[in-house]
Design a protein around this motif. Structure first.
Motif, mmCIF file in Angstrom:
data_model
loop_
_atom_site.group_PDB
_atom_site.id
_atom_site.type_symbol
_atom_site.label_atom_id
_atom_site.label_comp_id
_atom_site.label_asym_id
_atom_site.label_seq_id
_atom_site.Cartn_x
_atom_site.Cartn_y
_atom_site.Cartn_z
ATOM 1 N N ARG A 42 0.834 -1.180 0.000
ATOM 2 C CA ARG A 42 0.000 0.000 0.000
ATOM 3 C C ARG A 42 0.881 1.246 0.000
ATOM 4 N N LYS A 43 0.286 2.361 -0.291
ATOM 5 C CA LYS A 43 1.019 3.602 -0.401
ATOM 6 C C LYS A 43 0.804 4.434 0.857
ATOM 7 N N ILE A 44 1.903 4.957 1.389
ATOM 8 C CA ILE A 44 1.815 5.851 2.535
ATOM 9 C C ILE A 44 2.466 7.181 2.172
ATOM 10 N N THR A 45 2.071 8.218 2.874
ATOM 11 C CA THR A 45 2.653 9.544 2.693
ATOM 12 C C THR A 45 3.049 10.080 4.064
ATOM 13 N N GLY A 46 3.863 11.111 4.050
ATOM 14 C CA GLY A 46 4.289 11.688 5.314
ATOM 15 C C GLY A 46 5.088 12.949 5.115
ATOM 16 N N GLN A 47 5.447 13.562 6.226
ATOM 17 C CA GLN A 47 6.267 14.770 6.213
ATOM 18 C C GLN A 47 7.315 14.672 7.324
ATOM 19 N N VAL A 48 8.554 15.102 7.021
ATOM 20 C CA VAL A 48 9.647 15.088 7.977
ATOM 21 C C VAL A 48 9.940 16.531 8.368
ATOM 22 N N ILE A 49 9.919 16.810 9.683
ATOM 23 C CA ILE A 49 10.145 18.168 10.181
ATOM 24 C C ILE A 49 11.208 18.146 11.269
ATOM 25 N N ASP A 50 11.718 19.341 11.632
ATOM 26 C CA ASP A 50 12.671 19.445 12.730
ATOM 27 C C ASP A 50 11.955 19.840 14.010
ATOM 28 N N ASN A 52 11.608 22.620 15.347
ATOM 29 C CA ASN A 52 10.881 23.884 15.236
ATOM 30 C C ASN A 52 9.670 23.789 14.313
ATOM 31 N N GLY A 53 9.429 22.592 13.801
ATOM 32 C CA GLY A 53 8.292 22.400 12.915
ATOM 33 C C GLY A 53 8.564 22.741 11.475
ATOM 34 N N GLU A 54 9.828 23.054 11.125
ATOM 35 C CA GLU A 54 10.162 23.386 9.750
ATOM 36 C C GLU A 54 10.499 22.127 8.959
ATOM 37 N N ALA A 55 10.151 22.159 7.673
ATOM 38 C CA ALA A 55 10.362 20.988 6.824
ATOM 39 C C ALA A 55 11.849 20.721 6.617
ATOM 40 N N ILE A 56 12.224 19.449 6.596
ATOM 41 C CA ILE A 56 13.600 19.042 6.305
ATOM 42 C C ILE A 56 13.648 18.548 4.870
ATOM 43 N N ILE A 57 14.416 19.243 4.057
ATOM 44 C CA ILE A 57 14.508 18.917 2.632
ATOM 45 C C ILE A 57 15.619 17.892 2.415
ATOM 46 N N GLY A 58 15.335 16.838 1.658
ATOM 47 C CA GLY A 58 16.357 15.848 1.297
ATOM 48 C C GLY A 58 16.616 14.796 2.342
ATOM 49 N N THR A 70 13.142 6.742 -0.552
ATOM 50 C CA THR A 70 12.968 7.989 -1.277
ATOM 51 C C THR A 70 13.547 9.118 -0.423
ATOM 52 N N ILE A 71 13.489 10.354 -0.927
ATOM 53 C CA ILE A 71 13.917 11.516 -0.156
ATOM 54 C C ILE A 71 12.782 12.524 -0.131
ATOM 55 N N THR A 72 12.803 13.370 0.887
ATOM 56 C CA THR A 72 11.733 14.353 1.025
ATOM 57 C C THR A 72 11.923 15.506 0.041
ATOM 58 N N ASP A 73 10.774 16.119 -0.353
ATOM 59 C CA ASP A 73 10.828 17.221 -1.313
ATOM 60 C C ASP A 73 11.037 18.548 -0.594
ATOM 61 N N LYS A 111 9.241 13.721 13.297
ATOM 62 C CA LYS A 111 10.077 14.812 13.796
ATOM 63 C C LYS A 111 11.478 14.280 14.109
ATOM 64 N N LEU A 112 12.520 14.951 13.578
ATOM 65 C CA LEU A 112 13.914 14.606 13.851
ATOM 66 C C LEU A 112 14.520 15.634 14.807
ATOM 67 N N THR A 113 15.375 15.150 15.701
ATOM 68 C CA THR A 113 16.057 16.039 16.654
ATOM 69 C C THR A 113 17.519 16.186 16.258
ATOM 70 N N GLU A 114 18.109 17.355 16.554
ATOM 71 C CA GLU A 114 19.488 17.635 16.187
ATOM 72 C C GLU A 114 20.449 16.771 16.985
ATOM 73 N N ASP A 115 21.543 16.358 16.316
ATOM 74 C CA ASP A 115 22.623 15.628 16.989
ATOM 75 C C ASP A 115 23.596 16.666 17.532
ATOM 76 N N THR A 116 23.401 17.087 18.765
ATOM 77 C CA THR A 116 24.209 18.164 19.336
ATOM 78 C C THR A 116 25.661 17.774 19.507
ATOM 79 N N GLN A 117 25.952 16.470 19.609
ATOM 80 C CA GLN A 117 27.349 16.046 19.776
ATOM 81 C C GLN A 117 28.169 16.403 18.544
ATOM 82 N N ILE A 118 27.547 16.328 17.364
ATOM 83 C CA ILE A 118 28.250 16.682 16.126
ATOM 84 C C ILE A 118 28.261 18.198 15.943
ATOM 85 N N LEU A 119 27.111 18.828 16.147
ATOM 86 C CA LEU A 119 27.000 20.254 15.858
ATOM 87 C C LEU A 119 27.736 21.105 16.875
#
Length: 425
Positions: A42-50, A52-58, A70-73, A111-119
């Motif tokens: 079956r087909k699913i859809t979704g959105q990946v955000i950070d 702050n609620g902003e879209a994460i591209i790629g 696939t990758i996000t638009d 929702k993805l969280t930042e990897d603070t150890q790298i940043l």
């Protein structure tokens, strides 16, 4: 699965065991039927955000254990054909990856969280530090753990091959000579010195002046932006060395030591002295060595006049024993920290009478005098002793370096001349 049934109907028993799986009975055999893939896909859809609620591209969205992904638009959205009961893996640079189980839902908000150890990793840039996420210039870094994995007597030797775009070369292995050359992204100028600018705790210096075990971090600034801080001296790159500081807590004592041997990896092989004499007679077309002289080289009957020497092998006959020992003490309170270190190095060259001994000491103090004022103290001292053979006078006027002259002459002198006479002189 355990199932106890007495006098039950076979159809009811199979329903309990197979729980909805399709089957049929043929010739008293139970045959399981393959499930239709069209019913599971079956087909699913979704959105990946950070956060702050902003879209994460790629962002990468992949079905776990497969190549289906696939990758996000530009709006962070994605769509994917999946199979029921699978899991999705979502990842993006600078963020912690996530795994989610596919349920009956057809749409997902991830929702993805930042990897603070790298940043939040700190790198040295110029006369300060920055978080790695904010750095836009080209920087190569190496820390103390990478240096400690190499038992090297010099920083130049420990850095060799460790950083991309940085070429380090040493012309020789003479004890006490640890300079070497450092080239950042090749040779930038043929008219001026192409060496990089070296700063140790913000002070110009030389890598041979510091004990490798005292180094906490080395950063190499490789692009032209360094000229904005250091001017023309940074045209060929900048090497920033930061030494270790003390830490708050009880006193900590560390010791590091090693011992080993150095030897020549390969030496040229020469013909015997009488073979050299015979070849020289033939090449010149005249008799430079008589048959009696050639025979004396073979049987050693005239040792003070003719011999069969291998000067190169005799010159590089040392065992090259090397040992180093380092002791450090560190500790401090919330407002003041200290680190004191002592180092000892002894190198014996593979050429006899060529030795190097060095004693080093370093004191690093950091004190917080007030909320807006901090005092840092750096003290260093060393004592080195170099022993090397010398020549009474220049040979052929080829070079002023006695060791280099000896090596050159060992390669050029024919082996029929004795190095030691029968009386020991």
């Amino acid at each position: 699965m355990n199932l106890n049934v007495e006098n039950g109907d076979i159809d009811n028993i199979l329903e309990q065991l197979l729980k909805g799986r399709s089957y049929q009975i043929e010739n008293n055999k139970i045959v399981l039927l393959a499930q239709s893939s069209t019913q599971q896909n079956r087909k699913i859809t979704g959105q990946v955000i950070d956060e702050n609620g902003e879209a994460i591209i790629g962002a990468n969205v992949v079905v776990k254990g497969t190549t289906n992904g696939t990758i996000t638009d530009i709006d962070g959205n994605f769509s994917l054909e999946i199979t029921s009961g699978t899991q999705l893996q979502i990842s993006y640079i600078g963020y912690h990856p996530r795994e989610i189980a596919i349920t009956a839902n057809s749409s997902y908000l991830i929702k993805l969280t930042e990897d603070t150890q790298i940043l939040d990793e700190v790198v040295v840039v110029g006369y300060g530090v920055q978080k790695k996420v904010n750095v836009v210039g080209s920087i190569a870094t190496i820390d103390a753990k990478q240096l400690e994995n190499r038992a090297q007597s010099s920083v130049v030797g420990a850095l060799t091959g460790q950083m991309p775009g940085v070429t380090i070369s040493q012309a020789g292995g003479q004890p006490g000579v640890h300079t070497g050359t450092i080239r950042v992204r090749g040779v930038g100028s043929f008219g001026a010195t192409p060496d990089a600018l070296i700063l140790i705790d913000g002070i110009p210096g030389n890598l041979s002046d510091i004990n490798p075990n005292d180094i906490a971090n080395i950063s190499v600034l490789k692009d032209a932006a360094t000229a904005a801080i250091y001017g023309a001296r940074a045209a060929n790159g900048v090497v920033l060395v930061t030494t270790k500081n003390g830490q708050e807590g009880k006193i900590s004592i560390n010791y590091n030591g090693y011992a080993g041997f150095n030897r020549a990896t390969a030496l040229p092989e020469y013909v015997n002295s009488w073979e050299y004499a015979e070849a020289l007679n033939k090449a010149d077309g005249v008799t430079r060595f008589t048959a009696d002289e050639i025979q004396a080289m073979k049987d050693g009957s005239r040792p003070d006049e003719y011999a069969n020497e291998d000067f190169v092998k005799d010159l590089f006959s040392g065992n090259g024993f090397q040992t180093g020992h380092d002791l450090s003490l560190m500790g401090g309170s919330e407002r003041s920290q200290y680190r004191v270190s002592f180092g000892y190095l002894n190198q014996n060259g593979i050429i006899p009478n060529n030795n190097y001994t060095r004693y080093t000491a370093r004191v690093n103090l950091t004190s917080k005098l007030s909320d807006k004022l901090k005092m840092t103290v750096r003290l260093r001292g060393d004592n080195a002793k170099v022993e090397e053979p010398n020549l009474a006078g220049s040979v052929d006027g080829t070079t002023s370096d006695p060791l280099l002259t000896m090596i050159q002459q060992s390669l050029r002198f024919p082996g029929y001349k004795p190095s030691v006479l029968s009386d020991g002189s």
